[in-house]
Design an enzyme around this catalytic site. Structure first.
Site, short mmCIF file in Angstrom:
data_model
loop_
_atom_site.label_atom_id
_atom_site.label_comp_id
_atom_site.label_asym_id
_atom_site.label_seq_id
_atom_site.Cartn_x
_atom_site.Cartn_y
_atom_site.Cartn_z
N GLU A 85 0.82 -1.20 0.00
CA GLU A 85 0.00 0.00 0.00
C GLU A 85 0.86 1.26 0.00
O GLU A 85 0.55 2.24 -0.67
CB GLU A 85 -0.93 0.00 1.23
CG GLU A 85 -1.93 -1.16 1.25
CD GLU A 85 -1.42 -2.37 1.99
OE1 GLU A 85 -2.23 -3.10 2.58
OE2 GLU A 85 -0.18 -2.61 1.97
N CYS A 110 -2.50 -4.40 6.98
CA CYS A 110 -2.09 -4.67 8.36
C CYS A 110 -2.60 -3.57 9.29
O CYS A 110 -2.77 -2.41 8.89
CB CYS A 110 -0.57 -4.79 8.45
SG CYS A 110 0.34 -3.28 8.04
N ARG A 133 13.44 -24.18 -4.53
CA ARG A 133 14.13 -24.04 -3.24
C ARG A 133 14.15 -22.58 -2.78
O ARG A 133 14.00 -22.29 -1.59
CB ARG A 133 15.56 -24.57 -3.36
CG ARG A 133 15.66 -26.08 -3.48
CD ARG A 133 17.11 -26.50 -3.67
NE ARG A 133 17.27 -27.94 -3.76
CZ ARG A 133 18.43 -28.57 -3.97
NH1 ARG A 133 19.53 -27.84 -4.15
NH2 ARG A 133 18.50 -29.89 -4.03
#
Length: 354
Positions: free
Chosen positions: A54, A81, A190
């Site tokens: 954001e 968040c 990986r």
């Protein structure tokens, strides 16, 4: 309107994927700011510890369009968040910029967020829409999602086998099964995982490096099971070149990037590895052998995805049988020269039991 929502959310997901291998243990997130069907800013979470999607999106809005921010719709692939971590809460930033509408793909399972970001936005008068391309967003961050929902790492099983189902020969020499192009793909895999695990016999016979030297990005934490600490010190896994966890029954000690982690002989080895890995914040684990270790994960139903490489032109007379997947469904296949690669996930029945 929903078609437009999906169009911009797909752009968010495409942007988010650019952070693969660089943002863990954070999730991959993309954001797009739209004013009257025109994208005026976009961004993604590029590096762990740095600005979130954001922030990068709003910073990307050109000077001539910044007056439009408080009239625009923000699309973001994961709930903003709402807590102070390595960066300030994105929900506060959205409110500060007076963005009137926010469209979110899926809720964040992280306990410090988990709906709080959405609630903060709604309480500030922001119109919030949740669930646009939710399935695709959950798939993108499946490692992050599984880690918090199941309280264990996301488990990826991988092995290569011959056309007649052998994973290794009977002699002491290492059997090379997959081709060079497939090996590069494996190294990319990986780079996308937090940890990589092999058993004692694989470490001793194959002497693997377990790194991603054929691909860019972060290397996974190497792990090996060596119960009585009898692996020779000249092996690549013992060279101290990168962090390596040695699961054992002898000692707890850390020496030169080697972490010797003590297990309880009275408890299941795999369950302990997963529990301690969760406590260490290791969100995903790729298990690369040997056959017995892979089969143990399968038999216990402790796996989330399996990738099986088959060299269709290689046959050997005698060898070690490859693991047998149980209650699985193939959801994708591809061909790389002589190698066919099949991707599996547990069947719906197994998923419902987990």
């Amino acid at each position: 309107m929903m078609n437009l929502h999906e169009t911009y959310m797909r752009r968010c997901l495409d942007l988010a994927l650019l952070g693969a291998g660089s943002v863990a243990p954070n999730p991959m997130v993309g954001a797009v700011l739209v004013f009257e069907n025109r994208i005026i800013g976009e961004g993604y979470h590029q590096q762990y510890g740095q600005a979130h999607a954001e922030v990068n999106c709003l910073n990307a809005v050109p000077k001539e369009d910044r007056h439009l921010i408080n009239q625009s719709t923000l699309y973001v692939s994961l709930e903003p968040c709402a807590h102070v971590g390595k960066t300030a809460p994105c929900s506060h930033l959205i409110i500060q910029y007076q963005i009137p509408k926010v469209v979110i793909a899926c809720q964040d399972p992280f306990p410090k967020v988990a709906g709080r970001g959405i609630t903060q936005l709604q309480e500030a008068g922001v119109a919030v829409t949740v669930g646009v391309l939710e399935r695709e967003a959950l798939e993108l961050n499946k490692r992050f999602i599984h880690f918090y929902q199941k309280q264990r790492p996301f488990i990826l099983l991988k092995w290569a086998q011959t056309a007649n189902g052998k994973i290794a020969g009977m002699g002491h020499e290492r059997l090379i099964i997959s081709n060079d192009f497939t090996n590069r793909l494996v190294h990319r895999w990986r780079s996308e995982e937090a940890g990589i695990l092999v058993g004692y016999h694989t470490a001793l016979k194959d002497n693997p490096r377990l790194d991603n030297r054929y691909w860019q990005g972060n290397a996974p934490i190497r792990m090996v099971i060596d119960r009585d600490l009898s692996l020779p010190s000249h092996l690549h896994l013992m060279d101290g070149s990168q962090r390596t966890i040695v699961w054992n029954l002898v000692k707890n000690e850390s020496i030169n990037h080697l972490d010797f982690v003590l297990l309880d002989a009275q408890k299941d080895t795999i369950e302990q590895i997963l529990t301690v890995s969760y406590q260490m914040g290791i969100q995903s684990l790729i298990v690369e052998g040997g056959a017995a270790l892979l089969q143990d994960f399968i038999d216990k139903g402790l796996w989330d995805e399996a990738r099986v490489i088959s060299n269709e032109q290689l046959m050997i007379d005698a060898g070690l049988d490859a693991p047998v997947l149980k209650q699985s469904e193939c959801f994708f296949s591809e061909q790389i020269q002589t190698d066919s690669i099949h991707y599996f996930h547990p069947s719906v029945q197994v998923l419902n039991k987990q």
